[in-house]
Each structure stands twice: as C-alpha cells, then as structure tokens.
Design a protein around this motif. Sequence first.
Motif, mmCIF file in Angstrom:
data_model
loop_
_atom_site.group_PDB
_atom_site.id
_atom_site.type_symbol
_atom_site.label_atom_id
_atom_site.label_comp_id
_atom_site.label_asym_id
_atom_site.label_seq_id
_atom_site.Cartn_x
_atom_site.Cartn_y
_atom_site.Cartn_z
ATOM 1 N N TYR A 411 0.860 -1.179 0.000
ATOM 2 C CA TYR A 411 0.000 0.000 0.000
ATOM 3 C C TYR A 411 0.900 1.233 0.000
ATOM 4 O O TYR A 411 2.120 1.135 0.178
ATOM 5 C CB TYR A 411 -0.943 0.020 1.215
ATOM 6 C CG TYR A 411 -0.257 -0.162 2.551
ATOM 7 C CD1 TYR A 411 0.238 0.919 3.274
ATOM 8 C CD2 TYR A 411 -0.105 -1.437 3.095
ATOM 9 C CE1 TYR A 411 0.871 0.752 4.497
ATOM 10 C CE2 TYR A 411 0.523 -1.615 4.327
ATOM 11 C CZ TYR A 411 1.005 -0.530 5.014
ATOM 12 O OH TYR A 411 1.637 -0.704 6.214
ATOM 13 N N ILE A 412 0.286 2.387 -0.243
ATOM 14 C CA ILE A 412 1.010 3.665 -0.221
ATOM 15 C C ILE A 412 0.487 4.478 0.949
ATOM 16 O O ILE A 412 -0.726 4.660 1.096
ATOM 17 C CB ILE A 412 0.825 4.435 -1.543
ATOM 18 C CG1 ILE A 412 1.368 3.610 -2.723
ATOM 19 C CG2 ILE A 412 1.516 5.793 -1.484
ATOM 20 C CD1 ILE A 412 1.136 4.251 -4.067
ATOM 21 N N GLU A 413 1.384 4.970 1.752
ATOM 22 C CA GLU A 413 1.017 5.745 2.934
ATOM 23 C C GLU A 413 1.891 6.989 2.981
ATOM 24 O O GLU A 413 3.119 6.890 3.047
ATOM 25 C CB GLU A 413 1.208 4.904 4.197
ATOM 26 C CG GLU A 413 0.571 5.521 5.439
ATOM 27 C CD GLU A 413 0.616 4.561 6.617
ATOM 28 O OE1 GLU A 413 -0.416 4.361 7.257
ATOM 29 O OE2 GLU A 413 1.706 3.990 6.876
ATOM 30 N N ASP A 414 1.221 8.162 2.913
ATOM 31 C CA ASP A 414 1.950 9.431 2.875
ATOM 32 C C ASP A 414 2.970 9.438 1.730
ATOM 33 O O ASP A 414 4.109 9.881 1.888
ATOM 34 C CB ASP A 414 2.656 9.693 4.212
ATOM 35 C CG ASP A 414 1.669 9.838 5.360
ATOM 36 O OD1 ASP A 414 0.542 10.331 5.094
ATOM 37 O OD2 ASP A 414 2.009 9.441 6.485
ATOM 38 N N LYS A 415 2.536 8.882 0.599
ATOM 39 C CA LYS A 415 3.347 8.796 -0.631
ATOM 40 C C LYS A 415 4.618 7.965 -0.444
ATOM 41 O O LYS A 415 5.566 8.085 -1.222
ATOM 42 C CB LYS A 415 3.693 10.194 -1.142
ATOM 43 C CG LYS A 415 2.443 10.978 -1.554
ATOM 44 C CD LYS A 415 2.779 12.265 -2.254
ATOM 45 C CE LYS A 415 1.494 12.969 -2.677
ATOM 46 N NZ LYS A 415 1.735 14.254 -3.342
ATOM 47 N N GLN A 416 4.604 7.141 0.589
ATOM 48 C CA GLN A 416 5.694 6.197 0.810
ATOM 49 C C GLN A 416 5.234 4.808 0.351
ATOM 50 O O GLN A 416 4.177 4.336 0.753
ATOM 51 C CB GLN A 416 6.081 6.150 2.298
ATOM 52 C CG GLN A 416 6.638 7.456 2.838
ATOM 53 C CD GLN A 416 7.994 7.792 2.250
ATOM 54 O OE1 GLN A 416 8.828 6.915 2.044
ATOM 55 N NE2 GLN A 416 8.215 9.073 1.967
ATOM 56 N N TYR A 417 6.036 4.154 -0.483
ATOM 57 C CA TYR A 417 5.693 2.840 -1.024
ATOM 58 C C TYR A 417 6.066 1.763 0.011
ATOM 59 O O TYR A 417 7.238 1.603 0.356
ATOM 60 C CB TYR A 417 6.433 2.589 -2.335
ATOM 61 C CG TYR A 417 5.878 3.363 -3.499
ATOM 62 C CD1 TYR A 417 5.238 2.712 -4.554
ATOM 63 C CD2 TYR A 417 5.977 4.751 -3.553
ATOM 64 C CE1 TYR A 417 4.708 3.422 -5.625
ATOM 65 C CE2 TYR A 417 5.459 5.466 -4.614
ATOM 66 C CZ TYR A 417 4.825 4.790 -5.643
ATOM 67 O OH TYR A 417 4.310 5.500 -6.699
ATOM 68 N N LYS A 418 5.047 1.046 0.486
ATOM 69 C CA LYS A 418 5.263 -0.015 1.466
ATOM 70 C C LYS A 418 5.256 -1.365 0.738
ATOM 71 O O LYS A 418 4.224 -1.769 0.191
ATOM 72 C CB LYS A 418 4.147 -0.002 2.526
ATOM 73 C CG LYS A 418 3.974 1.342 3.224
ATOM 74 C CD LYS A 418 5.190 1.701 4.061
ATOM 75 C CE LYS A 418 4.959 2.997 4.834
ATOM 76 N NZ LYS A 418 6.114 3.375 5.641
ATOM 77 N N PRO A 419 6.378 -2.078 0.745
ATOM 78 C CA PRO A 419 6.456 -3.331 -0.034
ATOM 79 C C PRO A 419 5.823 -4.514 0.695
ATOM 80 O O PRO A 419 5.789 -4.564 1.930
ATOM 81 C CB PRO A 419 7.961 -3.536 -0.208
ATOM 82 C CG PRO A 419 8.567 -2.858 0.970
ATOM 83 C CD PRO A 419 7.685 -1.686 1.298
ATOM 84 N N LEU A 420 5.331 -5.472 -0.063
ATOM 85 C CA LEU A 420 4.780 -6.703 0.484
ATOM 86 C C LEU A 420 5.864 -7.560 1.125
ATOM 87 O O LEU A 420 5.596 -8.332 2.050
ATOM 88 C CB LEU A 420 4.089 -7.516 -0.622
ATOM 89 C CG LEU A 420 2.669 -7.096 -1.023
ATOM 90 C CD1 LEU A 420 2.247 -7.829 -2.294
ATOM 91 C CD2 LEU A 420 1.680 -7.361 0.099
ATOM 92 N N SER A 421 7.067 -7.438 0.614
ATOM 93 C CA SER A 421 8.169 -8.255 1.140
ATOM 94 C C SER A 421 8.534 -7.898 2.577
ATOM 95 O O SER A 421 9.155 -8.688 3.279
ATOM 96 C CB SER A 421 9.402 -8.106 0.246
ATOM 97 O OG SER A 421 9.747 -6.744 0.091
ATOM 98 N N ASP A 422 8.122 -6.707 3.038
ATOM 99 C CA ASP A 422 8.352 -6.305 4.427
ATOM 100 C C ASP A 422 7.183 -6.826 5.268
ATOM 101 O O ASP A 422 6.044 -6.352 5.150
ATOM 102 C CB ASP A 422 8.452 -4.788 4.513
ATOM 103 C CG ASP A 422 8.842 -4.310 5.911
ATOM 104 O OD1 ASP A 422 8.877 -5.148 6.835
ATOM 105 O OD2 ASP A 422 9.104 -3.099 6.063
ATOM 106 N N LYS A 423 7.442 -7.804 6.119
ATOM 107 C CA LYS A 423 6.388 -8.436 6.914
ATOM 108 C C LYS A 423 5.764 -7.471 7.910
ATOM 109 O O LYS A 423 4.691 -7.733 8.450
ATOM 110 C CB LYS A 423 6.951 -9.648 7.672
ATOM 111 C CG LYS A 423 7.536 -10.725 6.764
ATOM 112 C CD LYS A 423 6.500 -11.269 5.807
ATOM 113 C CE LYS A 423 7.083 -12.362 4.934
ATOM 114 N NZ LYS A 423 6.108 -12.866 3.942
ATOM 115 N N GLY A 424 6.415 -6.343 8.153
ATOM 116 C CA GLY A 424 5.857 -5.364 9.076
ATOM 117 C C GLY A 424 4.708 -4.571 8.489
ATOM 118 O O GLY A 424 3.965 -3.913 9.226
#
Length: 473
Positions: A411-424
């Motif tokens: 998902y994108i949060e505050d125009k920051q790309y959050k990857p699926l590979s990050d389990k957090g």
Amino acid sequence: MKMKPEKNQVTWAFTIFVLAVALMLTYYVIFDGKTLARSIGGIIDSLSGIIIGIAIAFVLLPLLEGIEEKILYPLFKVIGKETSEYGKKDKKRRAKIRKIAVLLTMIIFILIVYSLFRIIIPQLVDSIKEIATNLPIYVKNVDEYSNLFLSNNPDLQKIIDSQLDAYYENLSEFLTKKLLPMLPNVNTIVKVASKSVFSIVGVIINLVVGIIVAIYVLNSKEKFTTVGKKMAYSFFRESFANELIGGFRFTKTTFENFIGGKIIDSLIIGVICYIGALLLKIDYPVLISVIVGVTNIIPFFGPYIGGIAGALLLVLIDPVEALIFLIFVIVLQQFDGNILGPMILGSSTGLSSFWVIFSITLFGGLWGIIGWLIGVPIFAVFYAFVGWITNILLEKKNLSTNTEDYYDLAYIEDKQYKPLSDKGNVKFNASKEADTFKKIFNVDGIKEAARQKKVAKADKSPEQAKDDKSDKT
C-alpha cells in the motif's frame, strides 16, 4: 464593433456541444434504443459507398506508401529528380509521384480482385458442386472405415453411425438447399437479376463510389490530416491537441499494422497451404487453402477454425487424408505463430494473450465476424487510452507511472511505497494468510513447535541435558 470570441470561449462552447450530444445519445440509447439503431442503420446504408471506399483506401494505404518510398522516390532520385517529402518547391513533383503511385496501387488492387473472381472463385464453385454430388459416396466411405475399425465395439459404432447420419443430413441440407442455389449459373443469375434488380444496381453503385472515394482518399490523404491538425490546434489548448493528434497517429498505426499485417500473413499462409496440399495430394487444394487463409485472419481462434473445417470436409473423402491435413495444418500454424506472424506483425497491439482472447470474444459477440477482425485493434486502442489516462492521474498525484513499481507494493502511505516483502506492513490486508493446505495439516504449527523445541534444547545446560537423558533411560 465586432465581437470576437476568445479561444477559451470557443473551447468551452465546443465542449458543451459535445456533452449535450453525448447526453442526448445516452437518453436515446436507454429509452429508445431501437429507433436510434434504425436511424444509425439508415445513415450507414446511405453512406455505405463512402464507408467501402475508406475501408479500401485504408487497406491499400501500406501498398501505396511502399510503392512511393521503395520504388518511385528512389527512381526519381536515380534520374536526377530527388524530391523532398515536405519541401514546398517539390510540391508539384510529389503530386505527380502520388498520382503514379495511386494508379499503380489501383491497378494491383483490380488485378487481385480480377484474379479472385476469374481464377479462384470458379474453382471454389466447382469444388463445392463436386462435393455436393459425391456426398453420398463420401459418407459411405466414412461408414466403411468406422465399420472396419469398430467391428469389435458395436455400442460405439452405433453412436458414431448416428452422429454420422446427423452430420450427413445437416451438411446435405446446407449444400443442396442453401449453398448450391447461391452459386452462379445462368438460371440463378437471371432469377436474381429479375427479382433484385435494384439491389444489384445498388451494390454496383456502392462499389463504383467506393473505388472513386478510395482513389480520392489515397491521393489526398495529407489534406485530411492537415485539416484535422489545424482544427485540433484551433479548438483545444496546445498540450491537449498534441496528445489528441498523437492518439490518432497511434490508432492509425495500430489498425494499419494489425489489419494490413494480418491480411499479408493470411495470404502467405494460404499460398503455402495450397502448395503443401498439392505436394501431399490432398483433395480440393484451392478450397482447403482458401478456408485456411481466410480463417487465419481471425486472431487466435482462426487457425483452429480453418483446420477443423478442412478436416471435417476431408474426413468424408478419406479419414487418413484428413489426419495428414491436420498434422500439416498444425505444423503450418506453428510456423505462422512462431516465425512468420511475429516477423510481419511484431508487437502491433501490445496486448497479452488474455486480452486478445477477451477482445475477440467481446466484439465477436457484439458484431459477429466483423468484430473478430477488428476487435483486437479496437481494444488495443482502448487499452492504450486507459493506460494514458492512468499515467496522467498518477503524475498529478506525484506517483510513479512505472508498472514494475507496483509489483511488490502492499500500500502507499503518505506517498511512501510499502512493499509486500516487508512483513511489518500489515495494513489493508497486506499480511498473507496461511493457505488451505497449511491450515488442514497445520504445517506452520508443526514448524513452530519444532522451532521452540530446538530453542529450548539449545538453552539447556549440559547437566540438564544429561539428567533428561538419564530420566528417559
């Protein structure tokens, strides 16, 4: 004092007019669709000659440009009359080259049509008449083959005989009652001429008008594009006009490459099929090759339709011959799909196989055979338009337009790309649940128990491990 409207006012007026027309069409489609369909059908019928001419010109356009660029311009250069494509001084010379190119293009077109009606169609007619005459003999041959191979299985033989009888009845009815009466001979020509004089005259007039329109369009194609660009820059702002003109160029290139390339590809496949049928001594080589070549124009499904239709025809004559033909068609289509087709068409649509099948199914259901032929380039243009709009909206939001950037995106949060590979990153259902197999067999639980046991064992002192061992003993 003259009142001169500003450019923005003209643009808004044109936009409001287009919107009003769109709303009226939407209303009529929803509440009075049949009347609108009849009105559109009447308009199309009245303009059929012009539509035919534009279609002919569009198909012949690659041939015209090839004659100009590959033959006439180099020829004039050799004789010392080099011509610039956009130079105003060479306008008369370019007009002369264009007239010669149009003349050669129409001569080639007329020769192809003449060859079709003079050579190919008579052979097709003779083949169909011969098949209709010998149909009982062919069915008897198939019946004998089935009896020979299925003598030990009477139940299966009974099913095949019933299907064969139904197939024979339907094919015989189609040939004798529908197809043969349509084939040209003196009696049918007189009857049709006496009953449908006006229809025949209308068809002839449409063809004549179509050829005249095609000649005019080919000769003056730059005039149409020039007027179109002039109107685009007069009605719209510069950036939008550039995008609009680019969209029309993309549409023209897509249709030209796909339809023109598909026709050339199918013509080559038809000729190769005819040569192969002669070498393999397959019956009715002209009829079989025409079926394969024409159906090959249909993307994806066409080769299968042509192969099955030819095999069904040949199985009446000789099942072994039908099997040989099927093997030959499979080899031919592998050559077309992997070598010839990509060489001619390239990536003319930019669509994946799924969207090709989707577009053929959708537009084929809407428009029939015409939808099969033009559905792919239409959907390719629509697909590109949606992609263009998507990129514009993303750019306005300062987001990436690169498709690859969204592959690992949670998902994108505050125009920051959050990857699926990050389990957090667990928001918006980004965390992956265990699949059904793991839930049934509790693989994760087994792994977790083994991991905890291993950790506990590692944490024990040597004395505790020794005591545990003695207790087990």
